[in-house]
Write an enzyme that holds these catalytic residues in place. Structure first.
Site, PDB file in Angstrom:
ATOM      1  N   LYS A 180       0.837  -1.205   0.000  1.00  0.00           N
ATOM      2  CA  LYS A 180       0.000   0.000   0.000  1.00  0.00           C
ATOM      3  C   LYS A 180       0.875   1.259   0.000  1.00  0.00           C
ATOM      4  CE  LYS A 180      -1.895   2.858   2.872  1.00  0.00           C
ATOM      5  NZ  LYS A 180      -1.875   4.117   2.096  1.00  0.00           N
ATOM      6  N   GLY A 233       6.754   4.847   8.397  1.00  0.00           N
ATOM      7  CA  GLY A 233       5.905   6.025   8.540  1.00  0.00           C
ATOM      8  C   GLY A 233       6.074   6.615   9.924  1.00  0.00           C
ATOM      9  N   SER A 234       5.031   7.255  10.423  1.00  0.00           N
ATOM     10  CA  SER A 234       5.135   7.948  11.703  1.00  0.00           C
ATOM     11  C   SER A 234       5.101   6.952  12.865  1.00  0.00           C
ATOM     12  CB  SER A 234       3.981   8.947  11.840  1.00  0.00           C
ATOM     13  OG  SER A 234       2.751   8.269  11.766  1.00  0.00           O
ATOM     14  N   THR A 235       5.676   7.365  13.971  1.00  0.00           N
ATOM     15  CA  THR A 235       5.714   6.500  15.154  1.00  0.00           C
ATOM     16  C   THR A 235       4.298   6.208  15.650  1.00  0.00           C
ATOM     17  OG1 THR A 235       7.940   7.159  15.742  1.00  0.00           O
ATOM     18  CG2 THR A 235       6.556   6.392  17.548  1.00  0.00           C
ATOM     19  N   GLY A 238       2.764   3.713  13.433  1.00  0.00           N
ATOM     20  CA  GLY A 238       3.496   2.455  13.665  1.00  0.00           C
ATOM     21  C   GLY A 238       2.918   1.692  14.852  1.00  0.00           C
ATOM     22  N   GLU A 255       9.770   0.969  10.625  1.00  0.00           N
ATOM     23  CA  GLU A 255      10.803   2.000  10.436  1.00  0.00           C
ATOM     24  C   GLU A 255      10.091   3.331  10.614  1.00  0.00           C
ATOM     25  OE1 GLU A 255      12.681   4.756   9.241  1.00  0.00           O
ATOM     26  OE2 GLU A 255      12.775   3.988   7.182  1.00  0.00           O
ATOM     27  N   CYS A 289      13.258  10.782   7.555  1.00  0.00           N
ATOM     28  CA  CYS A 289      13.159  10.299   8.937  1.00  0.00           C
ATOM     29  C   CYS A 289      14.486  10.424   9.677  1.00  0.00           C
ATOM     30  CB  CYS A 289      12.655   8.873   8.960  1.00  0.00           C
ATOM     31  SG  CYS A 289      13.481   7.830   7.761  1.00  0.00           S
ATOM     32  N   GLU A 386       9.293  15.409  15.956  1.00  0.00           N
ATOM     33  CA  GLU A 386       9.702  15.290  14.562  1.00  0.00           C
ATOM     34  C   GLU A 386       8.909  16.281  13.722  1.00  0.00           C
ATOM     35  OE1 GLU A 386       8.729  11.666  12.220  1.00  0.00           O
ATOM     36  OE2 GLU A 386      10.832  11.757  11.621  1.00  0.00           O
TER      37      GLU A 386
HETATM   38  P1  NAP Z   1       1.706   8.006   8.224  1.00  0.00           P
HETATM   39  O1  NAP Z   1       0.279   8.309   8.359  1.00  0.00           O
HETATM   40  O2  NAP Z   1       2.422   7.292   9.284  1.00  0.00           O
HETATM   41  O3  NAP Z   1       1.877   7.246   6.816  1.00  0.00           O
HETATM   42  C1  NAP Z   1       2.619   6.087   6.550  1.00  0.00           C
HETATM   43  C2  NAP Z   1       1.773   5.042   5.868  1.00  0.00           C
HETATM   44  O4  NAP Z   1       0.869   4.459   6.814  1.00  0.00           O
HETATM   45  C3  NAP Z   1       0.899   5.593   4.751  1.00  0.00           C
HETATM   46  O5  NAP Z   1       0.830   4.650   3.707  1.00  0.00           O
HETATM   47  C4  NAP Z   1      -0.426   5.740   5.475  1.00  0.00           C
HETATM   48  O6  NAP Z   1      -1.544   5.816   4.642  1.00  0.00           O
HETATM   49  C5  NAP Z   1      -0.451   4.506   6.330  1.00  0.00           C
HETATM   50  N1  NAP Z   1      -1.413   4.557   7.420  1.00  0.00           N
HETATM   51  C6  NAP Z   1      -1.943   5.649   8.039  1.00  0.00           C
HETATM   52  N2  NAP Z   1      -2.818   5.269   8.996  1.00  0.00           N
HETATM   53  C7  NAP Z   1      -2.846   3.926   8.993  1.00  0.00           C
HETATM   54  C8  NAP Z   1      -3.564   2.947   9.745  1.00  0.00           C
HETATM   55  N3  NAP Z   1      -4.437   3.290  10.701  1.00  0.00           N
HETATM   56  N4  NAP Z   1      -3.346   1.641   9.471  1.00  0.00           N
HETATM   57  C9  NAP Z   1      -2.481   1.275   8.521  1.00  0.00           C
HETATM   58  N5  NAP Z   1      -1.788   2.143   7.775  1.00  0.00           N
HETATM   59  C10 NAP Z   1      -1.956   3.461   8.004  1.00  0.00           C
HETATM   60  O7  NAP Z   1       2.489   9.315   7.921  1.00  0.00           O
HETATM   61  P2  NAP Z   1       1.849  10.654   7.344  1.00  0.00           P
HETATM   62  O8  NAP Z   1       0.512  10.947   7.936  1.00  0.00           O
HETATM   63  O9  NAP Z   1       1.879  10.573   5.904  1.00  0.00           O
HETATM   64  O10 NAP Z   1       2.903  11.681   7.900  1.00  0.00           O
HETATM   65  C11 NAP Z   1       2.793  12.123   9.239  1.00  0.00           C
HETATM   66  C12 NAP Z   1       4.125  12.205   9.879  1.00  0.00           C
HETATM   67  O11 NAP Z   1       4.772  10.940   9.840  1.00  0.00           O
HETATM   68  C13 NAP Z   1       5.107  13.108   9.200  1.00  0.00           C
HETATM   69  O12 NAP Z   1       4.903  14.431   9.528  1.00  0.00           O
HETATM   70  C14 NAP Z   1       6.410  12.568   9.705  1.00  0.00           C
HETATM   71  O13 NAP Z   1       6.694  13.080  10.966  1.00  0.00           O
HETATM   72  C15 NAP Z   1       6.157  11.082   9.805  1.00  0.00           C
HETATM   73  N6  NAP Z   1       6.682  10.320   8.660  1.00  0.00           N
HETATM   74  C16 NAP Z   1       7.758   9.526   8.860  1.00  0.00           C
HETATM   75  C17 NAP Z   1       8.277   8.816   7.798  1.00  0.00           C
HETATM   76  C18 NAP Z   1       9.477   7.934   7.939  1.00  0.00           C
HETATM   77  O14 NAP Z   1      10.122   7.630   6.953  1.00  0.00           O
HETATM   78  N7  NAP Z   1       9.803   7.457   9.125  1.00  0.00           N
HETATM   79  C19 NAP Z   1       7.700   8.923   6.540  1.00  0.00           C
HETATM   80  C20 NAP Z   1       6.570   9.726   6.378  1.00  0.00           C
HETATM   81  C21 NAP Z   1       6.078  10.413   7.450  1.00  0.00           C
HETATM   82  P3  NAP Z   1      -2.023   7.289   4.208  1.00  0.00           P
HETATM   83  O15 NAP Z   1      -1.048   7.688   3.168  1.00  0.00           O
HETATM   84  O16 NAP Z   1      -3.365   7.123   3.671  1.00  0.00           O
HETATM   85  O17 NAP Z   1      -1.968   8.142   5.437  1.00  0.00           O
END
Ligand code: NAP
Ligand code: MG
Length: 483
Positions: A180, A233-235, A238, A255, A289, A386
């Protein structure tokens, strides 16, 4: 590439492109112009169910299972070659969808993506068990078997590269996948899907289900036919994914976020440290990240370093991501743009000083000026949370002991940077820092062969290198009586 002619995206299930069961689609935006690039089919629970069943069948019954490891490697190598053949097109598509500069997609995202597929293509036939000298009259050996059907959920900051980090080791080990992509950036993963089908992966081995986290993502995390989840993705998300995955006790690797200390000693090569610091925080608009977002400067060089950092930062070329001269592009989305500006406002409110930047850069598009804060204290939000944007918080330190405790005083532990000419000090500190990667006199170095992953709440499991094979295999011990 004409941005007005990007074709609508569908779901890839069983090597066929389909609409979502619901018929729903969502808009994909170009963050540098705020215009709609195209629409993509929106997978939800019903589609993930079809995809998971396809991946299950492909794992349990399909030709993939019977294929030799070497042949799996050959198909992966064909994929690497196809990505290489289309590298300019993929780089442009990534830039249009994510907002990052074309110089970066061409020189970082694409080469690393190709390298990752090549590396795992080469590893596919080198994954094996051991024979173990047990007591008694037995032959005991281990088989290293694929983990099964893998659900992979990836973010928007390196959309194609994250797909490669996830798919490379999973496919090399013989797993099948439901992937996904992030809702903001599905386009390069879908183009990759076309190349995957062209490379000759059997039907159902790779399934791609663009959609939203709480629907498609959660359905992947909970699906009973999926054996393992790999998430970046985000902690916070995660933690949610881990809870969801516990329903059928899926194996999980995460991660997650970071708040990396980037530490500059007075005895460093200051020119190199300034350029490395900028690369560490402004690369990819700070949406990284492992970004060096806490800049620790030794007292005696603090003022000089900061003034030179300001000068260099103000020379960064920000603008049209498709222009080869551009060094910083747009933030990925309105949501992320607002979040970063919110942190900048909070930094000001809490008493930190903006040395440079601190505001939007253009009226149109999600551009934010590269921002340096001074007079930051360890307890301010901009020093703890972050931000995931081009914002660095500068903190002063006096000696190594004090510095080590402060650098480690974070819930995260993904990476760190150390700048000094005293190599003994650098290695001693590298051991003390609680982080999965430490860069000494460099920053943001990556190689498909070198492991990457977090300590503490930055997650667990190591991607890349041979370490990633652990995530996607399980060990079986076989006993044979020799009597
Ligand atoms: P995120 O929500 O953690 O997105 C990562 C992935 O998880 C996306 O594919 C997301 O789908 C999916 N996801 C979201 N909610 C989920 C759930 N309940 N169950 C399963 N999967 C789910 O990150 P974001 O909202 O795009 O960004 C928010 C913050 O995360 C950023 O500001 C940053 O601090 C952090 N971040 C960290 C990394 C990293 O490499 N460690 C990368 C991106 C962001 P959707 O795309 O539909 O939300
Ligand atoms: Mg999200």
């Amino acid at each position: 590439m004409n941005p007005n002619k990007i074709k609508p995206g569908k779901l890839l299930i069983n090597n066929e492109w389909t609409n979502a069961t619901s018929g729903k689609t969502f808009d994909v935006i170009n963050p540098s112009t705020e215009t709609v690039l195209t629409q993509v089919a929106e997978a939800d629970k019903a589609d993930v169910d079809i995809a998971a069943k396809a991946a299950r069948r492909a794992f349990d019954q399909g030709p993939w299972k019977k294929m030799s490891a070497r042949d799996r490697g050959r198909i992966l190598m064909r994929l690497a070659t196809l990505v290489d053949k289309h590298r300019e097109e993929l780089a442009e598509l990534e830039t249009l969808n994510n907002g990052k500069p074309i110089s970066e997609t061409l020189n970082a995202d694409l080469p690393l993506t190709i390298e990752t597929f090549e590396y795992y293509a080469g590893l596919a036939d080198k994954i094996h068990g051991d024979t173990i000298p047990v007591s008694g009259n037995y032959l005991n050996y281990t088989l290293r078997e694929p983990a099964g059907v893998v659900g992979q959920i990836i973010p928007w900051n390196f959309p194609l590269l994250m797909a490669a980090w996830k798919l490379g080791p999973a496919l090399a080990t013989g797993c099948t996948v439901v992937l996904k992509p992030a809702e903001q950036t599905p386009l390069t993963a879908l183009r990759l899907g076309e190349l995957i089908a062209e490379a000759g992966f059997p039907a159902g081995v790779v399934n791609i289900v663009p959609g939203f986290g709480p629907t498609a993502g959660a359905a992947v995390a909970t699906h009973p036919l999926i054996d393992k989840i790999a998430f970046t993705g985000s902690t916070d998300v995660g933690k949610t994914v881990m809870k969801l995955a516990s329903e059928n006790l899926k194996r999980v690797s995460l991660e997650l976020g970071g708040k990396a200390p980037n530490i500059v000693f007075a005895d460093s090569d200051m020119d190199a440290a300034i350029l490395g610091t900028m690369q560490g925080i402004f690369f990819n608009q700070g949406e990284v990240c492992c970004a060096g977002s806490r800049l620790f400067l030794e007292d005696s060089i603090h003022d000089e370093f900061l003034s030179r950092l300001k000068t260099h930062t103000e020379k960064l070329v920000l603008g049209d991501p498709l222009d080869p001269k551009t060094q910083m592009g747009a933030q990925v989305s309105k949501e992320q743009y607002d979040k970063i500006l919110g942190f900048i406002a909070q930094g000001r409110d809490q008493g930190a000083k903006v040395v440079t930047g601190g505001s939007p850069a253009q009226p149109k598009g999600y551009f934010i000026k590269p921002t340096v804060f001074s007079e930051v204290t360890d307890t301010m939000a901009i020093a703890r949370e972050e931000i995931f944007g081009p914002v660095v918080s500068t903190l002063k330190f006096k000696d190594v002991e004090e510095l080590t405790a402060r650098a480690n005083n974070t819930i995260y532990g993904l990476s760190a940077g150390i700048w000094t000419r005293d190599i003994g000090k650098a290695h001693r500190l590298a051991r003390e820092i609680k982080a999965g990667t430490v860069w000494i006199n460099c920053y943001n170095c990556f190689d498909a062969a070198s492991p990457f992953g977090g300590f503490k709440q930055s997650g667990f499991g190591r991607e890349l290198g041979k370490h990633a094979l652990e995530l996607y295999t399980q060990v079986k011990s076989v006993w044979v009586s020799l009597d």
